[in-house]
Design an enzyme around this catalytic site. Structure first.
Site: not given
Ligand code: ADP
Length: 398
Positions: A7, A91, A180, A209, A211-212, A241, A336, A385
């Site tokens: 990736n 990817r 995604h 759900l 960060n994106g 975003r 989480n 993924e």
């Molecule tokens: P991306 O791949 O889009 O960067 P991820 O799927 O890794 O994102 O998700 C990251 C987000 O998950 C973090 O920004 C955080 O807000 C959220 N996150 C991780 N653990 C927890 C938790 N225990 N409670 C709430 N939010 C969480």
């Protein structure tokens, strides 16, 4: 059969070597700061100590060579020779409207990835660099491109066409693509099996759900709608975003502040979402929740708005499919954030959704979190993924 999954971002390269005989990860790692001073490799062989190395990586070609050296290192390595790697799965962000499926890379495919540079300006050039670096480092080993956009290619026209003059579709292929896709494909496919749904007719909504964030609706694992559009800016409120917005807001800010469209779009991509709504608290949902608990009103509004948007999309997609059999949560927040899942589900009681608090008290593990008498099954299903890309690679070249 061992498959290397890559990736590549503009200045990073994540990898996993997966043994597809039992789908186990043999080693994984990350190259950071490619093309920047202070490049670093972090290599984690399963069952052995993590190995870190700082070395110059002016391009992805040097990064791949370092990954290969780490994989074959007598101490930290996991293979003896590159010939043990049967194929490489990449990817690739944007496949435009040309690819309805993952594909084995040849010159034509590389040109098609180049043709989509406009649509994925940050990712596609890096993805192509990764492919070319592998061709150089492992000549003769097949490369497979797995596009983030192919899952969305099964959407019907009514879902993917924007209501703008048709000439823009003809001229520039402007339509909704969705992103995604690898995650939505993986989770929707797995949930069909996990929840014992009809493999052809099972209706699943996946809430990715992180960060994106994005939501998809699929029937029998085929996408019928998904919330991201031409770019990942459309849809949910995300970490940074804005998601859906009246485009006139862009014109209004440009006129009021003498800024140009690119500048405002940058603001919508990088400074908006829960970060912007909360008045700059954070893009991380953990920080937003902590700030809300301490009485930060705007952090509370941001979180409420995030949940409200997810709930609206679930309602819209249930309507789009005329029903739903299972709703799945995945990615950082989805896997989480126990409270957020509960709050979303509490707004779905009109669908007969009943969350079971004890079952929902879990992180990062595949589990049904709804009660036995819930009319719709709600599940937590961790996305993977890399495994999805490796499976696609095996399907095409195995
Ligand atoms: P991306 O791949 O889009 O960067 P991820 O799927 O890794 O994102 O998700 C990251 C987000 O998950 C973090 O920004 C955080 O807000 C959220 N996150 C991780 N653990 C927890 C938790 N225990 N409670 C709430 N939010 C969480």
């Amino acid at each position: 059969m061992k498959v290397l999954v890559l990736n590549c971002g503009s200045s990073s390269l994540k990898y996993q070597l997966i043994d597809m005989d039992n789908e186990s990860v043999i080693a994984k790692g990350l190259c950071e700061r490619i093309g920047i001073e202070g490049s670093k490799l972090t290599h984690k062989p399963t069952g052995k100590d993590t190995f870190k190395k700082e070395a110059p990586m002016p391009t992805h070609t040097e990064a791949i060579k370092l990954v290969m050296d780490a994989l074959m290192d007598p101490e930290h390595g996991v293979i003896k020779d590159t010939s043990e790697i049967s194929a490489i799965g990449h990817r690739v962000l944007h496949g435009g409207s040309k690819f309805t499926e993952s594909t084995v890379v040849d010159e034509k495919v590389k040109q098609a990835i180049r043709d989509c540079f406009d649509l994925g300006p940050l990712h596609n050039p890096a993805n192509l660099m990764g492919i070319e670096a592998c061709e150089e480092a492992m000549p003769g080993t097949p490369n497979v491109a797995v596009f983030d956009t192919t899952f969305g290619m099964s959407m019907p026209e009514k879902a993917y066409m924007y209501a703008i003059p048709h000439e823009y579709y003809d001229k520039y292929s402007i339509r909704r693509y969705g992103f995604h896709g690898t995650s939505h494909m993986f989770v929707s496919g797995e949930v069909l099996k996990f929840c014992h749904l009809d493999p052809e007719k099972g209706k699943v909504i996946v809430c990715h759900l992180g960060n994106g964030g994005s939501i998809s609706a699929s029937i029998g694992g085929k996408c019928v709608d998904t919330s991201m559009g031409l770019t990942p800016l459309e849809g949910l409120i995300m970490g940074t975003r804005s998601g859906d917005i009246d485009p006139a807001v862009v014109q209004f800010i440009c006129n009021k502040e003498g800024r140009d469209v690119n500048d405002v779009l940058n603001m919508l991509n990088k400074k908006s979402g829960v970060l912007g709504m909360s008045g700059g608290v954070s893009s991380d949902f953990r920080d937003i929740e902590a700030a809300r608990a301490e009485g930060n009103r705007l952090a509370g509004v941001a979180l409420d708005a995030f949940i409200y948007r997810v709930v609206k999309y679930i309602g819209a997609y249930t309507a789009a499919m005329n029903g739903v059999d299972a709703i799945a949560f995945t990615a950082g927040v989805g896997e989480n954030d126990i409270k957020t899942r509960k709050r979303i589900c509490e707004n779905l009681s009109y669908l007969g959704v009943k969350i079971d608090d004890e079952r929902n008290n879990v992180r990062g593990e595949a589990r049904v979190i709804s009660a036995d008498d819930s009319k719709v099954q709600v599940v937590l299903y961790p996305t993977n993924e890399e495994l999805a890309i490796a499976r696609e690679t095996v399907r095409l070249v195995g």
